[in-house]
Motif scaffolding. Structure first.
Motif, PDB file in Angstrom:
ATOM      1  N   ASN A 141      39.554 110.287 102.987  1.00 23.98           N
ATOM      2  CA  ASN A 141      38.536 110.846 102.121  1.00 23.98           C
ATOM      3  C   ASN A 141      39.221 112.730 102.853  1.00 23.98           C
ATOM      4  OD1 ASN A 141      38.606 108.967 100.033  1.00 23.98           O
ATOM      5  ND2 ASN A 141      36.437 109.286 100.842  1.00 23.98           N
ATOM      6  N   SER A 142      38.870 112.909 104.219  1.00 24.10           N
ATOM      7  CA  SER A 142      38.484 113.753 104.941  1.00 24.10           C
ATOM      8  C   SER A 142      40.833 114.935 104.668  1.00 24.10           C
ATOM      9  CB  SER A 142      38.427 113.768 106.578  1.00 24.10           C
ATOM     10  OG  SER A 142      39.360 112.663 106.978  1.00 24.10           O
ATOM     11  N   PHE A 143      41.765 113.919 104.472  1.00 23.89           N
ATOM     12  CA  PHE A 143      43.397 114.506 104.725  1.00 23.89           C
ATOM     13  C   PHE A 143      42.871 115.925 103.954  1.00 23.89           C
ATOM     14  CE2 PHE A 143      44.405 110.005 106.356  1.00 23.89           C
ATOM     15  CZ  PHE A 143      43.938 110.313 107.863  1.00 23.89           C
ATOM     16  N   SER A 144      42.711 115.598 102.699  1.00 26.20           N
ATOM     17  CA  SER A 144      43.062 116.940 101.849  1.00 26.20           C
ATOM     18  C   SER A 144      41.959 118.081 101.402  1.00 26.20           C
ATOM     19  CB  SER A 144      42.968 116.312  99.702  1.00 26.20           C
ATOM     20  OG  SER A 144      41.351 115.541  99.902  1.00 26.20           O
ATOM     21  N   GLN A 145      41.327 118.098 102.674  1.00 25.47           N
ATOM     22  CA  GLN A 145      39.827 119.038 103.293  1.00 25.47           C
ATOM     23  C   GLN A 145      40.867 120.468 103.594  1.00 25.47           C
ATOM     24  OE1 GLN A 145      36.347 115.367 103.804  1.00 25.47           O
ATOM     25  NE2 GLN A 145      35.570 118.021 103.242  1.00 25.47           N
ATOM     26  N   SER A 146      39.746 121.602 103.475  1.00 23.16           N
ATOM     27  CA  SER A 146      39.939 122.224 104.099  1.00 23.16           C
ATOM     28  C   SER A 146      39.218 122.216 105.119  1.00 23.16           C
ATOM     29  CB  SER A 146      39.957 123.667 103.823  1.00 23.16           C
ATOM     30  OG  SER A 146      38.328 123.796 103.019  1.00 23.16           O
ATOM     31  N   ILE A 147      39.464 122.947 106.998  1.00 25.76           N
ATOM     32  CA  ILE A 147      39.910 122.878 108.284  1.00 25.76           C
ATOM     33  C   ILE A 147      38.208 123.498 108.122  1.00 25.76           C
ATOM     34  CG2 ILE A 147      39.737 123.665 110.663  1.00 25.76           C
ATOM     35  CD1 ILE A 147      43.236 124.138 110.018  1.00 25.76           C
ATOM     36  N   ALA A 148      37.336 124.992 107.149  1.00 27.59           N
ATOM     37  CA  ALA A 148      36.697 125.089 107.426  1.00 27.59           C
ATOM     38  C   ALA A 148      35.245 124.322 106.419  1.00 27.59           C
ATOM     39  CB  ALA A 148      36.448 126.514 106.103  1.00 27.59           C
ATOM     40  N   GLU A 149      35.822 123.382 106.099  1.00 28.10           N
ATOM     41  CA  GLU A 149      34.680 122.128 105.880  1.00 28.10           C
ATOM     42  C   GLU A 149      34.134 121.222 106.640  1.00 28.10           C
ATOM     43  OE1 GLU A 149      36.140 119.662 102.434  1.00 28.10           O
ATOM     44  OE2 GLU A 149      37.215 122.005 101.839  1.00 28.10           O
ATOM     45  N   PHE A 150      34.370 121.526 108.268  1.00 29.77           N
ATOM     46  CA  PHE A 150      34.154 120.531 108.943  1.00 29.77           C
ATOM     47  C   PHE A 150      33.188 121.250 110.141  1.00 29.77           C
ATOM     48  CE2 PHE A 150      37.976 118.432 107.260  1.00 29.77           C
ATOM     49  CZ  PHE A 150      37.124 117.570 107.518  1.00 29.77           C
ATOM     50  N   SER A 151      32.850 121.142 110.622  1.00 32.16           N
ATOM     51  CA  SER A 151      31.460 121.417 111.740  1.00 32.16           C
ATOM     52  C   SER A 151      32.418 121.042 113.256  1.00 32.16           C
ATOM     53  CB  SER A 151      30.256 120.388 112.429  1.00 32.16           C
ATOM     54  OG  SER A 151      30.806 119.478 112.684  1.00 32.16           O
ATOM     55  N   GLY A 152      31.750 122.678 114.328  1.00 36.26           N
ATOM     56  CA  GLY A 152      32.860 123.091 115.454  1.00 36.26           C
ATOM     57  C   GLY A 152      32.733 121.418 115.878  1.00 36.26           C
ATOM     58  N   GLY A 153      31.987 120.685 115.978  1.00 28.94           N
ATOM     59  CA  GLY A 153      32.841 118.554 117.214  1.00 28.94           C
ATOM     60  C   GLY A 153      33.648 118.457 115.909  1.00 28.94           C
ATOM     61  N   TRP A 154      34.031 118.597 115.315  1.00 26.89           N
ATOM     62  CA  TRP A 154      35.070 118.120 113.941  1.00 26.89           C
ATOM     63  C   TRP A 154      36.253 119.197 114.477  1.00 26.89           C
ATOM     64  CZ3 TRP A 154      35.429 113.121 112.897  1.00 26.89           C
ATOM     65  CH2 TRP A 154      34.093 112.219 112.925  1.00 26.89           C
ATOM     66  N   GLN A 155      36.134 119.811 114.110  1.00 23.62           N
ATOM     67  CA  GLN A 155      37.184 120.558 114.498  1.00 23.62           C
ATOM     68  C   GLN A 155      37.674 120.907 115.887  1.00 23.62           C
ATOM     69  OE1 GLN A 155      36.624 124.606 113.316  1.00 23.62           O
ATOM     70  NE2 GLN A 155      35.739 124.339 111.714  1.00 23.62           N
ATOM     71  N   VAL A 156      36.808 120.692 117.206  1.00 26.20           N
ATOM     72  CA  VAL A 156      37.487 120.407 118.154  1.00 26.20           C
ATOM     73  C   VAL A 156      39.066 119.281 118.287  1.00 26.20           C
ATOM     74  CG1 VAL A 156      37.227 119.458 120.235  1.00 26.20           C
ATOM     75  CG2 VAL A 156      36.004 121.498 119.400  1.00 26.20           C
ATOM     76  N   ARG A 157      37.925 117.997 117.387  1.00 27.81           N
ATOM     77  CA  ARG A 157      39.124 116.468 117.162  1.00 27.81           C
ATOM     78  C   ARG A 157      40.480 117.321 116.510  1.00 27.81           C
ATOM     79  NH1 ARG A 157      35.839 110.424 115.823  1.00 27.81           N
ATOM     80  NH2 ARG A 157      33.866 111.990 117.361  1.00 27.81           N
ATOM     81  N   LEU A 158      39.997 117.840 115.299  1.00 27.32           N
ATOM     82  CA  LEU A 158      41.627 118.271 114.578  1.00 27.32           C
ATOM     83  C   LEU A 158      42.705 119.360 115.656  1.00 27.32           C
ATOM     84  CD1 LEU A 158      39.736 119.725 111.385  1.00 27.32           C
ATOM     85  CD2 LEU A 158      41.512 117.232 112.183  1.00 27.32           C
ATOM     86  N   LYS A 159      41.698 119.577 116.123  1.00 26.64           N
ATOM     87  CA  LYS A 159      42.361 120.376 117.605  1.00 26.64           C
ATOM     88  C   LYS A 159      42.931 119.544 118.213  1.00 26.64           C
ATOM     89  CE  LYS A 159      39.784 123.976 118.351  1.00 26.64           C
ATOM     90  NZ  LYS A 159      38.762 125.126 118.883  1.00 26.64           N
TER      91      LYS A 159
END
Length: 648
Positions: A141-159
């Motif tokens: 479900n999260s694959f089509s979400q934008s990066i801005a929709e995630f908290s800082g910790g989850w953005q670190v995972r994306l990076k």
């Protein structure tokens, strides 16, 4: 290979490396260790060309691609799957060429772009990105979400996921496990083992290093010493070297004392003057061997609990939900005296929520939590450092506790946690994360709890402090409830596991390895399903006689699908804008907090205001993310319906 010869690096006026040497060969996996501030991250920056070396030579093959985790997340409106996939720069360039050709209506250019994608095996890139995202704890479900929709910790995972997508000859990873749960750490270890390129990783996670690396580069006294083998082998070899060094030091002290005695006795005698002078020169030439210091400056212990009620906690039909989503649903648990429980489950499953319910920070919606009389809880949360008063010293924090010790007793107690007399009197606001974590742990230890609840206690701790914590917890006789991504700590402390998943909390019948293997099987199953879908898609495409027309048709279909998804996502635009605004505010506050002048005494009120605003922003961001879950389920269902219609 990368060859570091006689390298010198500085941080301002502080020398970090002097005459350091290291070679990194293709495919080699090396752990970079050393005390905080030794220069590990600065060495990474030197390899990336972000800092200037002060001396020596750092040679990198011209054709090597150096992969690393970017500091910024890029365009926050970019969708997760695309953001991670575009970590493969060659693939990103080919997609850009394809999109430009489609916009221009140039069919020949479209075909050339698809030919380039074929050469890059571009058809497999998104599948690989999906595997990375699954492994790091993201859902479909999260694959089509934008990066801005995630908290800082989850953005670190994306990076991190984007970095792992790079076609790198050398991958630089700085504490990659810090924002991961133990399931994601276990998956990352397997992924790095199969990574064909070289890896240089900074980590304080002993088990992670044991499983991933074949060599340890240890920074100490401005030099780099390389040891073959994993971290356990490094510790063994280094201890042997230190013992030899100590023996040599002791022998040298004897020799020097003998020379000094001879010189003292005979330097005034004419018949012995020549011999005495030769010994003076020998003493001057003798190279000093440094005495071996205690390997770990930290030592503390949890006192024996005065009382241990049994059972300590009884949980019956416990329920808690958030934004109409069940987090904990009808949990029945018993915590007995002396229990040593590891709490496991992927991030977002409800582990921290359960702990907050147990300590009373959250109120259950149903059921009850019965706490026995005499239970005294010591709770270390992920945000424990925020509870410290920045204008207070460690000594003030300790003296403010109930049953406070005398001034000298407090200083002695804090000394066991590595705080010198001078540090005991300093304000904690400029302290490092590790120093603040040690102080928070000291405050818990002093209160002599009979139930200790720890939520990711090692996030800011270096190897020495982790070892001291592990030893203290092993000797502790009270009850213990622990959440940690550090497998070594969790496996050495816990003897049973509560598994939090899909709103349930239940005893896992098995050890930690069995639990992690089950989670890895789940991730592999998702990957296999993706591969089967990909093979089926390729088989259908192979039946098309006109490859050029099929590619153009596929391109138009993808474009049509993107347009439809964009229209659907407009339903959640209001929340999306709120997320963006909140994230921007959080970024602004982070930028303010990075300004060293903010920590001056004159800006004390402003600092407090910034910290409070930061905490509120983080909470708002989490609240908005939870509200998004329900909306995204609707969007995902529309996507599935569209794809089914297209397939029919």
């Amino acid at each position: 290979m990368i060859n570091i010869q006689n390298l010198s690096l500085r941080a301002g006026i502080k020398p970090l490396l002097s005459g350091a040497n290291l070679a990194i060969h293709p495919g080699q996996k090396i752990g970079l260790v050393g005390q905080n501030g030794a220069g590990k991250t600065t060495l990474f920056k030197a390899i990336l060309g972000q800092v200037t070396i002060d001396g020596g030579n750092l040679s990198i093959p011209a054709d090597w691609i150096i992969g690393y985790v970017e500091q910024e997340s890029g365009e926050l409106e970019q969708k997760v799957l695309q953001y991670v996939s575009f970590g493969d720069q060659l693939y990103a360039d080919a997609i850009a060429s394809r999109d430009a050709a489609e916009k221009a209506g140039d069919e020949d250019a479209i075909v050339r772009a698809y030919d380039q994608l074929d050469k890059l095996q571009g058809f497999a890139v998104e599948n690989q990105a999906r595997q990375l995202l699954y492994g790091l704890g993201f859902t479909e479900n999260s694959f089509s979400q934008s990066i801005a929709e995630f908290s800082g910790g989850w953005q670190v995972r994306l990076k991190l996921a984007r970095a792992l997508m790079q076609r790198a000859d050398l991958l630089l990873l700085d504490e990659p496990t810090n924002h991961l749960d133990i399931e994601a750490v276990s998956w990352l270890k397997q992924w790095l083992k199969n990574f064909p390129g070289a890896v240089l990783v900074i980590s304080h996670d002993r088990d992670f290093l044991d499983q991933v690396v074949q060599g340890i580069a240890h920074i100490e006294q401005q030099k780099i010493t390389y040891y073959n083998g994993n971290f356990a082998a490094f510790e063994r070899q280094r201890n042997e070297r230190l013992m030899q060094q100590q023996a040599l030091h002791d022998k040298q002290k004897q020799q020097m004392q003998h020379l000094k005695t001879f010189i003292s006795r005979f330097k005034a005698k004419a018949s012995k003057a020549k011999q005495a002078q030769s010994r003076v020169k020998a003493l001057e030439r003798m190279e000093m061997v440094a005495a071996v210091q205690a390997s770990n400056p930290f030592h503390f212990e949890f006192p024996e609990p005065k009382v241990q009620p049994d059972p300590m906690l009884q949980i019956e039909q416990l329920r808690f939900s958030y934004a109409d989503r069940a987090i904990i649903e009808k949990a029945d648990l018993v915590l007995r005296a002396g229990d040593r429980i590891g709490l496991v489950g992927v991030n977002g499953s409800g582990k921290t929520t359960l702990l907050k319910l147990l300590v009373g920070e959250l109120k259950p919606e149903g059921g009850k939590i019965q706490v026995a009389r005499g239970v005294k809880t010591g709770y270390f949360s992920q945000h424990q450092l925020d509870t410290l008063r920045p204008e207070w010293s460690p000594l003030q924090h300790l003296l403010a506790l109930e049953d406070a010790p005398s001034d000298q007793q407090a200083r002695d107690f804090l000394g066991g946690f590595g705080f010198s007399n001078e540090q005991c009197l300093q304000q904690v606001e400029p302290f490092s994360g590790g120093e603040k974590a040690r102080l928070a742990m000291a405050l818990i230890v002093f209160q002599q709890p009979n139930l200790i609840i720890l939520d990711e206690p090692t996030n800011h701790l270096d190897m020495e402090t982790r070892d001291a914590l592990e030893m203290a917890l092993q000797d502790y006789t009270g009850a213990l409830l622990l959440v940690s991504h550090d497998k070594h700590l969790l496996a050495s402390i816990a003897d049973q596991y509560w598994w939090v998943h899909q709103g349930q909390v239940e005893l896992f019948h098995g050890d930690l390895d069995e639990y992690l293997n089950e989670q890895l099987r789940r991730i592999r199953q998702q990957s296999e399903e993706e591969k089967k879908a990909l093979i089926s898609e390729d088989a259908s495409a192979a039946k098309t006689t006109n490859k050029k027309q099929q590619r153009i048709q596929n391109a138009h279909q993808r474009k049509q699908l993107d347009a439809l998804l964009k229209a659907d996502l407009q339903l959640s635009r209001k929340l999306e804008k709120s997320l963006e605004k909140t994230q921007q505010e959080l970024d602004r506050l982070h930028a303010l907090l990075e300004d060293s002048s903010l920590y001056d005494a004159a800006n004390k009120d402003k600092l407090t205001e910034c910290l409070q605003a930061e905490a509120k922003c983080k909470q708002d961001l989490e609240d908005l993310e939870m509200q998004w879950l329900e909306i995204e389920e609707v969007i995902q269902q529309k996507k599935i319906d569209f794809e089914a219609k297209l397939a029919g």
